[in-house]
Motif scaffolding. Structure first.
Motif, PDB file in Angstrom:
ATOM      1  N   THR A 131      -7.617  -1.414  -2.874  1.00 57.88           N
ATOM      2  CA  THR A 131      -6.335  -2.487  -2.854  1.00 57.88           C
ATOM      3  C   THR A 131      -6.499  -3.411  -3.721  1.00 57.88           C
ATOM      4  O   THR A 131      -8.182  -4.542  -4.137  1.00 57.88           O
ATOM      5  N   THR A 132      -5.475  -3.810  -4.884  1.00 53.04           N
ATOM      6  CA  THR A 132      -5.252  -5.001  -5.124  1.00 53.04           C
ATOM      7  C   THR A 132      -4.278  -6.006  -4.574  1.00 53.04           C
ATOM      8  O   THR A 132      -3.309  -5.464  -4.479  1.00 53.04           O
ATOM      9  N   CYS A 145       3.071 -11.639  -0.773  1.00 55.71           N
ATOM     10  CA  CYS A 145       2.009 -11.068  -1.080  1.00 55.71           C
ATOM     11  C   CYS A 145       2.556  -8.928  -1.590  1.00 55.71           C
ATOM     12  O   CYS A 145       3.378  -8.407  -1.048  1.00 55.71           O
ATOM     13  N   THR A 146       1.873  -8.898  -2.669  1.00 57.53           N
ATOM     14  CA  THR A 146       2.476  -7.277  -3.578  1.00 57.53           C
ATOM     15  C   THR A 146       0.870  -7.116  -3.522  1.00 57.53           C
ATOM     16  O   THR A 146      -0.101  -7.468  -4.076  1.00 57.53           O
ATOM     17  N   SER A 147       0.592  -5.720  -2.476  1.00 54.64           N
ATOM     18  CA  SER A 147      -0.295  -4.980  -2.987  1.00 54.64           C
ATOM     19  C   SER A 147      -0.218  -4.155  -3.392  1.00 54.64           C
ATOM     20  O   SER A 147       0.445  -2.943  -2.816  1.00 54.64           O
ATOM     21  N   GLN A 148      -1.575  -3.887  -4.434  1.00 52.79           N
ATOM     22  CA  GLN A 148      -1.369  -2.431  -5.011  1.00 52.79           C
ATOM     23  C   GLN A 148      -2.481  -1.492  -4.316  1.00 52.79           C
ATOM     24  O   GLN A 148      -3.527  -1.061  -4.186  1.00 52.79           O
ATOM     25  N   VAL A 149      -1.763  -0.410  -3.402  1.00 48.94           N
ATOM     26  CA  VAL A 149      -2.444   0.381  -2.988  1.00 48.94           C
ATOM     27  C   VAL A 149      -2.418   1.732  -4.044  1.00 48.94           C
ATOM     28  O   VAL A 149      -1.166   2.788  -3.357  1.00 48.94           O
ATOM     29  N   GLY A 150      -3.294   1.990  -3.913  1.00 44.94           N
ATOM     30  CA  GLY A 150      -3.021   3.945  -4.548  1.00 44.94           C
ATOM     31  C   GLY A 150      -1.851   3.803  -5.523  1.00 44.94           C
ATOM     32  O   GLY A 150      -1.573   2.625  -6.671  1.00 44.94           O
ATOM     33  N   ASP A 151      -0.712   4.446  -5.509  1.00 43.93           N
ATOM     34  CA  ASP A 151       0.202   4.128  -6.598  1.00 43.93           C
ATOM     35  C   ASP A 151       1.272   3.751  -6.249  1.00 43.93           C
ATOM     36  O   ASP A 151       2.323   3.451  -6.634  1.00 43.93           O
ATOM     37  N   PHE A 152       1.154   3.015  -4.729  1.00 44.47           N
ATOM     38  CA  PHE A 152       1.995   2.747  -4.083  1.00 44.47           C
ATOM     39  C   PHE A 152       2.014   0.669  -4.083  1.00 44.47           C
ATOM     40  O   PHE A 152       1.164   0.305  -3.949  1.00 44.47           O
ATOM     41  N   ASP A 153       3.551   0.344  -4.089  1.00 44.34           N
ATOM     42  CA  ASP A 153       3.609  -1.514  -4.155  1.00 44.34           C
ATOM     43  C   ASP A 153       4.064  -1.283  -2.454  1.00 44.34           C
ATOM     44  O   ASP A 153       4.529  -0.521  -2.182  1.00 44.34           O
ATOM     45  N   LEU A 154       2.916  -2.867  -2.034  1.00 43.64           N
ATOM     46  CA  LEU A 154       3.581  -2.933  -0.641  1.00 43.64           C
ATOM     47  C   LEU A 154       3.570  -4.631  -0.687  1.00 43.64           C
ATOM     48  O   LEU A 154       3.067  -5.281  -0.833  1.00 43.64           O
ATOM     49  N   GLN A 155       5.068  -4.385  -0.109  1.00 45.38           N
ATOM     50  CA  GLN A 155       5.151  -5.868  -0.219  1.00 45.38           C
ATOM     51  C   GLN A 155       4.990  -7.151   1.216  1.00 45.38           C
ATOM     52  O   GLN A 155       5.587  -5.899   2.429  1.00 45.38           O
ATOM     53  N   ILE A 156       4.708  -7.527   1.618  1.00 48.16           N
ATOM     54  CA  ILE A 156       3.783  -8.232   2.518  1.00 48.16           C
ATOM     55  C   ILE A 156       4.761 -10.071   2.643  1.00 48.16           C
ATOM     56  O   ILE A 156       3.617 -10.046   1.411  1.00 48.16           O
ATOM     57  N   ALA A 191       4.425 -13.487   4.484  1.00 46.48           N
ATOM     58  CA  ALA A 191       4.688 -13.897   5.418  1.00 46.48           C
ATOM     59  C   ALA A 191       5.623 -15.309   6.427  1.00 46.48           C
ATOM     60  O   ALA A 191       5.656 -15.071   7.937  1.00 46.48           O
ATOM     61  N   THR A 192       6.953 -15.195   5.644  1.00 48.86           N
ATOM     62  CA  THR A 192       7.937 -15.862   6.294  1.00 48.86           C
ATOM     63  C   THR A 192       9.235 -14.541   6.503  1.00 48.86           C
ATOM     64  O   THR A 192      10.650 -15.040   6.626  1.00 48.86           O
ATOM     65  N   ASP A 193       8.629 -13.184   6.176  1.00 53.30           N
ATOM     66  CA  ASP A 193       9.666 -12.807   6.373  1.00 53.30           C
ATOM     67  C   ASP A 193      10.598 -12.322   5.886  1.00 53.30           C
ATOM     68  O   ASP A 193      12.035 -11.797   6.070  1.00 53.30           O
ATOM     69  N   GLU A 194      10.616 -13.219   4.272  1.00 56.19           N
ATOM     70  CA  GLU A 194      11.947 -12.561   3.686  1.00 56.19           C
ATOM     71  C   GLU A 194      11.538 -12.167   2.035  1.00 56.19           C
ATOM     72  O   GLU A 194      13.250 -11.145   2.492  1.00 56.19           O
ATOM     73  N   THR A 195      10.825 -11.273   2.133  1.00 51.37           N
ATOM     74  CA  THR A 195      11.020 -10.186   0.678  1.00 51.37           C
ATOM     75  C   THR A 195      10.182  -9.214   1.893  1.00 51.37           C
ATOM     76  O   THR A 195      10.010  -7.904   0.935  1.00 51.37           O
ATOM     77  N   GLY A 196       9.905  -8.535   2.535  1.00 48.87           N
ATOM     78  CA  GLY A 196       8.695  -7.812   3.666  1.00 48.87           C
ATOM     79  C   GLY A 196       8.933  -8.756   4.661  1.00 48.87           C
ATOM     80  O   GLY A 196       8.798  -9.534   5.274  1.00 48.87           O
ATOM     81  N   PRO A 197       8.097  -7.540   5.486  1.00 48.04           N
ATOM     82  CA  PRO A 197       7.603  -7.602   7.055  1.00 48.04           C
ATOM     83  C   PRO A 197       6.074  -8.909   6.875  1.00 48.04           C
ATOM     84  O   PRO A 197       5.291  -8.930   5.677  1.00 48.04           O
ATOM     85  N   ASN A 198       6.417  -9.479   8.196  1.00 43.92           N
ATOM     86  CA  ASN A 198       5.455 -10.301   7.905  1.00 43.92           C
ATOM     87  C   ASN A 198       3.977  -9.709   8.456  1.00 43.92           C
ATOM     88  O   ASN A 198       3.952  -8.799   8.840  1.00 43.92           O
ATOM     89  N   PRO A 199       2.994 -10.427   8.130  1.00 45.37           N
ATOM     90  CA  PRO A 199       1.726  -9.389   8.470  1.00 45.37           C
ATOM     91  C   PRO A 199       1.356  -8.442   9.459  1.00 45.37           C
ATOM     92  O   PRO A 199       0.673  -7.529   9.819  1.00 45.37           O
ATOM     93  N   ASN A 200       1.812  -9.806  10.903  1.00 51.25           N
ATOM     94  CA  ASN A 200       1.931  -8.791  12.293  1.00 51.25           C
ATOM     95  C   ASN A 200       3.019  -7.611  12.252  1.00 51.25           C
ATOM     96  O   ASN A 200       2.073  -6.752  12.818  1.00 51.25           O
ATOM     97  N   THR A 201       3.178  -8.035  12.216  1.00 49.31           N
ATOM     98  CA  THR A 201       4.400  -6.629  11.818  1.00 49.31           C
ATOM     99  C   THR A 201       3.966  -5.558  11.441  1.00 49.31           C
ATOM    100  O   THR A 201       4.201  -4.770  11.402  1.00 49.31           O
ATOM    101  N   ALA A 202       3.701  -5.888   9.940  1.00 50.32           N
ATOM    102  CA  ALA A 202       3.085  -4.886   9.610  1.00 50.32           C
ATOM    103  C   ALA A 202       1.906  -4.310   9.867  1.00 50.32           C
ATOM    104  O   ALA A 202       1.580  -2.414   9.725  1.00 50.32           O
ATOM    105  N   LEU A 203       1.044  -4.530  10.478  1.00 45.30           N
ATOM    106  CA  LEU A 203      -0.388  -4.573  11.272  1.00 45.30           C
ATOM    107  C   LEU A 203      -0.123  -3.285  12.412  1.00 45.30           C
ATOM    108  O   LEU A 203      -0.218  -2.315  12.725  1.00 45.30           O
TER     109      LEU A 203
END
Length: 132
Positions: free
Chosen positions: A6-7, A16-27, A29-41
């Motif tokens: 991943t990148t 942060c935006t992670s490129q996972v294959g063909d998908f973008d995953l937005q995480i 830490a402040t829960d403003e533009t996506g879930p925080n890392p703990n919630t995503a886990l």
């Protein structure tokens, strides 16, 4: 070559935006533009456990579990680290307690996220059969 690559990029702030294959995953830490890392886990863990439970059911001869839903909850410690996770797993099929416990154990053996977590952080799983 690695099995998983991943990148992850953070231009500024804490999102942060992670490129996972063909998908973008937005995480975020402040829960403003996506879930925080703990919630995503926790969500990733639940998303891994549901198909593992379904496979475990098939191995036990329960091929028609119907709808499955996990209501996950987690507790954080004073450092905002995950301390505990509970899955309330709602199963449409009507399972007796012994069958449910056996499928839970099989699901735990199959779920890769369950295997990757330290033992004290693995989810406590409560099954509610005949739920829908």
């Amino acid at each position: 070559m690695s099995d998983i690559e991943t990148t992850t990029v953070c231009e500024e702030g804490y999102a942060c935006t992670s490129q996972v294959g063909d998908f973008d995953l937005q995480i975020d830490a402040t829960d403003e533009t996506g879930p925080n890392p703990n919630t995503a886990l926790v969500a990733t863990y639940a998303s891994c456990y549901i198909p593992a439970f379904r496979v475990g059911g098939g191995q036990r001869g329960e091929d028609d579990l119907g709808r499955l839903q996990i209501d996950a909850s987690a507790e954080l410690d004073e450092d905002d680290d995950l301390e505990s996770i509970v899955f309330d797993l709602h199963v449409e099929a009507d399972l007796d307690d012994e069958t449910a416990e056996e499928i839970v154990a099989r699901g735990e053996d199959i779920c890769h996220v369950h295997s990757a977590l330290r033992e004290e952080l693995r989810a406590e799983i409560n099954v509610h059969s005949g739920a829908f």
